[in-house]
Design a protein around this motif. Structure first.
Motif, PDB file in Angstrom:
ATOM      1  N   ILE A  29       7.473   2.832  -8.064  1.00  0.00           N
ATOM      2  CA  ILE A  29       8.182   1.551  -8.021  1.00  0.00           C
ATOM      3  C   ILE A  29       7.657   0.776  -6.820  1.00  0.00           C
ATOM      4  O   ILE A  29       7.773   1.228  -5.682  1.00  0.00           O
ATOM      5  CB  ILE A  29       9.704   1.737  -7.894  1.00  0.00           C
ATOM      6  CG1 ILE A  29      10.253   2.566  -9.049  1.00  0.00           C
ATOM      7  CG2 ILE A  29      10.396   0.367  -7.830  1.00  0.00           C
ATOM      8  CD1 ILE A  29      11.717   2.961  -8.889  1.00  0.00           C
ATOM      9  N   GLY A  34       7.967  -2.605  -4.654  1.00  0.00           N
ATOM     10  CA  GLY A  34       8.836  -3.732  -4.336  1.00  0.00           C
ATOM     11  C   GLY A  34       7.971  -4.903  -3.921  1.00  0.00           C
ATOM     12  O   GLY A  34       7.477  -4.961  -2.794  1.00  0.00           O
ATOM     13  N   GLU A  62       7.873   0.925  -1.488  1.00  0.00           N
ATOM     14  CA  GLU A  62       7.152   1.739  -2.445  1.00  0.00           C
ATOM     15  C   GLU A  62       7.908   3.059  -2.600  1.00  0.00           C
ATOM     16  O   GLU A  62       8.181   3.731  -1.608  1.00  0.00           O
ATOM     17  CB  GLU A  62       5.749   1.992  -1.906  1.00  0.00           C
ATOM     18  CG  GLU A  62       4.833   2.652  -2.866  1.00  0.00           C
ATOM     19  CD  GLU A  62       3.390   2.644  -2.384  1.00  0.00           C
ATOM     20  OE1 GLU A  62       2.757   3.706  -2.513  1.00  0.00           O
ATOM     21  OE2 GLU A  62       2.922   1.610  -1.874  1.00  0.00           O
ATOM     22  N   ASN A  98      10.958  -5.758  -8.420  1.00  0.00           N
ATOM     23  CA  ASN A  98      10.410  -4.429  -8.651  1.00  0.00           C
ATOM     24  C   ASN A  98       9.392  -4.440  -9.780  1.00  0.00           C
ATOM     25  O   ASN A  98       9.606  -5.061 -10.825  1.00  0.00           O
ATOM     26  CB  ASN A  98      11.525  -3.431  -8.977  1.00  0.00           C
ATOM     27  CG  ASN A  98      12.298  -3.040  -7.748  1.00  0.00           C
ATOM     28  OD1 ASN A  98      11.747  -2.959  -6.657  1.00  0.00           O
ATOM     29  ND2 ASN A  98      13.579  -2.795  -7.910  1.00  0.00           N
TER      30      ASN A  98
END
Length: 137
Positions: free
Chosen positions: A58, A60, A34, A84
């Motif tokens: 973002i 992951g 993150e 992502n």
């Protein structure tokens, strides 16, 4: 070339983040990384840079079963993992944007039928997660 699936949610950012986490979990994805880009820009650049990017996270996302299959087919694919998923504030107040990487981009880098099958499965799951967000809101 399009490399993400895109969705605008009629939800404020914080709510959208939680909705995305839930939708991904329902499709077998866990969040293993993150990155809070606003906080990173604030720390590494300055407040102006953080304000320019705004709320931007973002996530992951990783489905362990799919990752296992992909890495068994081509161990170097780990460089393309996790999948992502971006959640960011929208242009209008109360709206958020969600973008998920298109796993089929991996297929363009590999000739493996096994990788293609994993990418198709991951793509279907990510699209299902986004579709559930669309239906819910």
């Amino acid at each position: 070339m399009a490399y993400t699936h895109h969705l605008t949610l009629d939800q404020p950012y914080t709510q959208a983040v939680e909705s995305v986490r839930t939708a991904l979990s329902e499709q077998g994805f866990g969040i293993i990384t993150e990155i809070d880009m606003r906080a990173t820009f604030e720390k590494k650049l300055d407040t102006d840079a953080a304000d320019e990017i705004g709320d931007y996270l973002i996530l992951g996302a990783c489905n362990p079963g799919l990752a296992r299959r992909a890495l068994a087919a081509e161990p170097q694919l780990g460089a393309l993992l996790p999948c992502n998923v971006i959640v960011r504030g929208g242009d209008e107040a109360g709206h958020s944007i969600v973008e998920a990487m298109d796993p089929k981009v991996m297929v363009q880098l590999s000739d493996s039928d096994h990788v293609r099958a994993v990418a198709d499965d991951a793509d279907a799951r990510l699209r299902a997660a986004l579709a559930s967000l669309s239906r819910a809101h």
